[in-house]
Design a protein around this motif. Structure first.
Motif, short mmCIF file in Angstrom:
data_model
loop_
_atom_site.label_atom_id
_atom_site.label_comp_id
_atom_site.label_asym_id
_atom_site.label_seq_id
_atom_site.Cartn_x
_atom_site.Cartn_y
_atom_site.Cartn_z
N UNK A 111 47.78 37.58 11.15
CA UNK A 111 48.38 38.11 12.37
C UNK A 111 47.70 39.41 12.78
N UNK A 112 47.41 40.26 11.85
CA UNK A 112 46.75 41.53 12.16
C UNK A 112 45.35 41.35 12.67
N UNK A 113 44.62 40.38 12.16
CA UNK A 113 43.25 40.17 12.61
C UNK A 113 43.21 39.56 14.00
N UNK A 114 44.22 38.78 14.37
CA UNK A 114 44.22 38.20 15.70
C UNK A 114 44.49 39.24 16.77
N UNK A 115 45.25 40.28 16.48
CA UNK A 115 45.50 41.34 17.44
C UNK A 115 44.24 42.15 17.69
N UNK A 116 43.39 42.28 16.73
CA UNK A 116 42.17 43.06 16.87
C UNK A 116 41.10 42.36 17.68
N UNK A 117 41.30 41.08 17.98
CA UNK A 117 40.28 40.32 18.67
C UNK A 117 40.55 40.14 20.15
N UNK A 118 41.53 40.81 20.71
CA UNK A 118 41.79 40.66 22.13
C UNK A 118 40.68 41.33 22.92
N UNK A 119 40.21 40.64 23.93
CA UNK A 119 39.12 41.13 24.74
C UNK A 119 39.67 41.80 25.99
N UNK A 120 39.03 42.89 26.43
CA UNK A 120 39.46 43.52 27.67
C UNK A 120 39.15 42.60 28.86
N UNK A 121 40.15 42.39 29.70
CA UNK A 121 40.03 41.47 30.84
C UNK A 121 40.26 42.26 32.12
N UNK A 122 39.52 41.90 33.15
CA UNK A 122 39.66 42.56 34.45
C UNK A 122 39.79 41.50 35.53
N UNK A 123 40.61 41.79 36.54
CA UNK A 123 40.77 40.90 37.68
C UNK A 123 40.30 41.63 38.92
N UNK A 124 39.37 41.03 39.66
CA UNK A 124 38.84 41.65 40.86
C UNK A 124 38.96 40.70 42.04
N UNK A 125 39.06 41.28 43.21
CA UNK A 125 39.05 40.51 44.45
C UNK A 125 37.81 40.92 45.22
N UNK A 126 36.98 39.95 45.55
CA UNK A 126 35.71 40.20 46.23
C UNK A 126 35.75 39.52 47.59
N UNK A 127 35.42 40.26 48.64
CA UNK A 127 35.33 39.68 49.98
C UNK A 127 34.10 38.78 50.03
N UNK A 128 34.30 37.58 50.51
CA UNK A 128 33.18 36.65 50.69
C UNK A 128 33.25 36.11 52.12
N UNK A 129 32.76 36.91 53.08
CA UNK A 129 32.92 36.55 54.50
C UNK A 129 32.14 35.32 54.94
N UNK A 130 31.14 34.90 54.19
CA UNK A 130 30.34 33.75 54.61
C UNK A 130 30.85 32.43 54.05
N UNK A 131 31.99 32.44 53.36
CA UNK A 131 32.63 31.21 52.91
C UNK A 131 33.37 30.64 54.11
N UNK A 132 32.91 29.50 54.64
CA UNK A 132 33.46 29.00 55.89
C UNK A 132 34.24 27.70 55.75
#
Length: 94
Positions: free
Chosen positions: A15-36
């Motif tokens: 259990x202790x080793x599994x907590x040490x393996x969490x990866x930092x995660x980020x959520x971003x929103x990117x404008x993509x104006x040419x997606x039509x």
């Protein structure tokens, strides 16, 4: 009694080793104006899914935004914007 203590110790170590393996995660929103259209959406989603560290991906062609959740140790915002540009679309950060 020894078996119980040994089993408890093993569970705590696992259990202790599994907590040490969490990866930092980020959520971003990117404008993509040419997606039509939906074809553009499918093309960009299939292209970005190949990028390392992508955990979740949502391309909304009606709102012209792309939401990406990724592991920060394997990718970053600039690499994602470059990947979008390489797929043939504009990428502007919100």
């Amino acid at each position: 009694m020894k078996f119980f203590k040994l089993t408890l110790f093993a569970l705590l170590v696992i259990a202790g080793s599994s907590f040490g393996q969490t990866k930092p995660v980020e959520k971003v929103i990117i404008k993509t104006p040419t997606i039509l259209c939906e074809e553009c959406q499918i093309k960009l989603e299939s292209y970005l899914k190949r990028e390392p560290g992508i955990m979740a991906l949502k391309v909304d062609f009606k709102r012209k935004i792309t939401t990406v959740t990724f592991m920060t140790d394997r990718n970053n915002i600039e690499q994602l914007k470059t990947a979008i540009s390489n797929a043939g679309f504009d990428a502007d950060e919100i």
